[in-house]
Design a protein around this motif. Structure first.
Motif, short mmCIF file in Angstrom:
data_model
loop_
_atom_site.label_atom_id
_atom_site.label_comp_id
_atom_site.label_asym_id
_atom_site.label_seq_id
_atom_site.Cartn_x
_atom_site.Cartn_y
_atom_site.Cartn_z
N ALA A 35 3.67 3.01 6.16
CA ALA A 35 3.23 4.05 5.23
C ALA A 35 4.42 4.87 4.83
O ALA A 35 5.40 4.95 5.56
N LYS A 81 0.50 8.00 9.56
CA LYS A 81 0.34 6.73 10.29
C LYS A 81 0.60 6.90 11.79
O LYS A 81 -0.06 6.28 12.60
N ARG A 86 19.17 7.52 14.25
CA ARG A 86 18.95 8.93 13.90
C ARG A 86 19.01 9.83 15.14
O ARG A 86 18.87 9.35 16.26
N ARG A 103 14.81 13.98 18.10
CA ARG A 103 14.17 15.28 17.84
C ARG A 103 13.72 15.89 19.17
O ARG A 103 13.55 15.16 20.16
N TYR A 144 12.00 5.96 20.97
CA TYR A 144 12.98 5.07 20.34
C TYR A 144 14.05 4.72 21.37
O TYR A 144 14.22 5.43 22.36
N TYR A 203 16.85 5.50 5.70
CA TYR A 203 17.39 6.61 4.90
C TYR A 203 18.89 6.40 4.82
O TYR A 203 19.45 5.63 5.61
N THR A 236 13.72 -3.44 14.74
CA THR A 236 12.81 -3.95 15.77
C THR A 236 13.53 -5.00 16.59
O THR A 236 13.99 -6.02 16.05
N ILE A 249 6.21 1.47 11.43
CA ILE A 249 7.43 0.95 10.79
C ILE A 249 7.40 1.23 9.29
O ILE A 249 6.31 1.39 8.72
P1 5GP Z 1 11.04 8.80 11.88
O1 5GP Z 1 12.49 9.12 11.70
O2 5GP Z 1 10.17 9.81 11.18
O3 5GP Z 1 10.66 8.55 13.31
O4 5GP Z 1 10.78 7.40 11.15
C1 5GP Z 1 11.17 7.23 9.81
C2 5GP Z 1 10.60 5.95 9.29
O5 5GP Z 1 11.21 4.82 9.92
C3 5GP Z 1 9.09 5.82 9.54
O6 5GP Z 1 8.49 5.30 8.36
C4 5GP Z 1 9.05 4.83 10.67
O7 5GP Z 1 7.82 4.12 10.67
C5 5GP Z 1 10.19 3.92 10.29
N1 5GP Z 1 10.62 3.04 11.39
C6 5GP Z 1 10.55 3.28 12.72
N2 5GP Z 1 11.01 2.23 13.40
C7 5GP Z 1 11.37 1.29 12.50
C8 5GP Z 1 11.90 -0.05 12.61
O8 5GP Z 1 12.13 -0.59 13.68
N3 5GP Z 1 12.14 -0.69 11.45
C9 5GP Z 1 11.91 -0.14 10.24
N4 5GP Z 1 12.15 -0.88 9.17
N5 5GP Z 1 11.39 1.10 10.10
C10 5GP Z 1 11.14 1.81 11.21
#
Ligand code: 5GP
Length: 189
Positions: A11, A17, A41, A44, A53, A77, A84, A102
């Motif tokens: 999403a 999500k 990243r 947090r 993570y 970003y 993964t 994801i």
């Molecule tokens: P956040 O920084 O808010 O935890 O995640 C940012 C975005 O990265 C979210 O849309 C999350 O679902 C996505 N994300 C998290 N893990 C993975 C991954 O292993 N692969 C990809 N392609 N996106 C991920």
């Protein structure tokens, strides 16, 4: 063949999500385990290394790419990478079903990889206006990061049709029920 099945939740950021994924993880009868991604990243407040993570330096992340350890990886970003880890997921699938939180591109890649062994779900906020409101009120990100997330969301919404199913997260209880029904149905097949 894997013993477990895959549930992919993708999403635009702020669609809710993660709330749905956490809700499903609490439904013990589904036997779900969370796919812990690697990311470069910043951690947090409240996030735990190896639980939310695997937080990596950019150079360690590059090594994982070079050793082909990812099923998929993305610069989600600018200069921030997520991926993964194949070995983690394969290990989990030996005993459990695995749920992924994801981004949209990653979700499409995983569905292509796992095919009928995966259910891919696209979660939508009711509107871009609502998405902005949610991202601002959760107060986790800077204004710049919110703007980046909104721009990315607009592109991601165009990819909805590549998913098996869409759920609109307007009324949270309803979205939870729809998610649970869809996952129960898929796992029982
Ligand atoms: P956040 O920084 O808010 O935890 O995640 C940012 C975005 O990265 C979210 O849309 C999350 O679902 C996505 N994300 C998290 N893990 C993975 C991954 O292993 N692969 C990809 N392609 N996106 C991920």
């Amino acid at each position: 063949m894997f013993k477990g099945k895959c549930i992919i939740f993708s999403a635009p950021s702020g669609s809710g999500k993660t709330t749905l994924v956490k809700y499903l993880l609490n439904q013990k009868e589904l036997n779900l385990s969370f796919s812990i991604s690697a990311t470069t990243r910043q951690r947090r407040d409240g996030e735990v290394q190896g639980k939310d993570y695997f937080f990596k330096t950019k150079s360690d992340f590059k090594k994982l790419i070079n050793n082909s350890e990812f099923l998929e990886h993305e610069e989600v970003y600018d200069d921030v990478f997520y991926g993964t880890l194949e070995s983690e997921v394969i290990k989990q699938l030996e005993t459990q079903n695995v749920i992924f939180d994801i981004d949209v591109i990653g979700g499409i890649r995983l569905k292509e990889y796992f095919k009928n062994n995966a259910l891919s779900i696209f979660v939508k906020a009711p509107s871009v206006k609502e998405l902005k409101k949610r991202l601002s009120s959760r107060n986790k990100d800077s204004n710049e990061s919110i703007e980046t997330r909104i721009q990315k969301a607009q592109k991601e919404i165009e990819k909805e049709s590549k998913f098996d199913l869409s759920i609109i997260n307007d009324d949270l209880d309803l979205a939870k029920k729809e998610s649970l029904d869809a996952v129960q149905n898929f796992l029982s097949k």
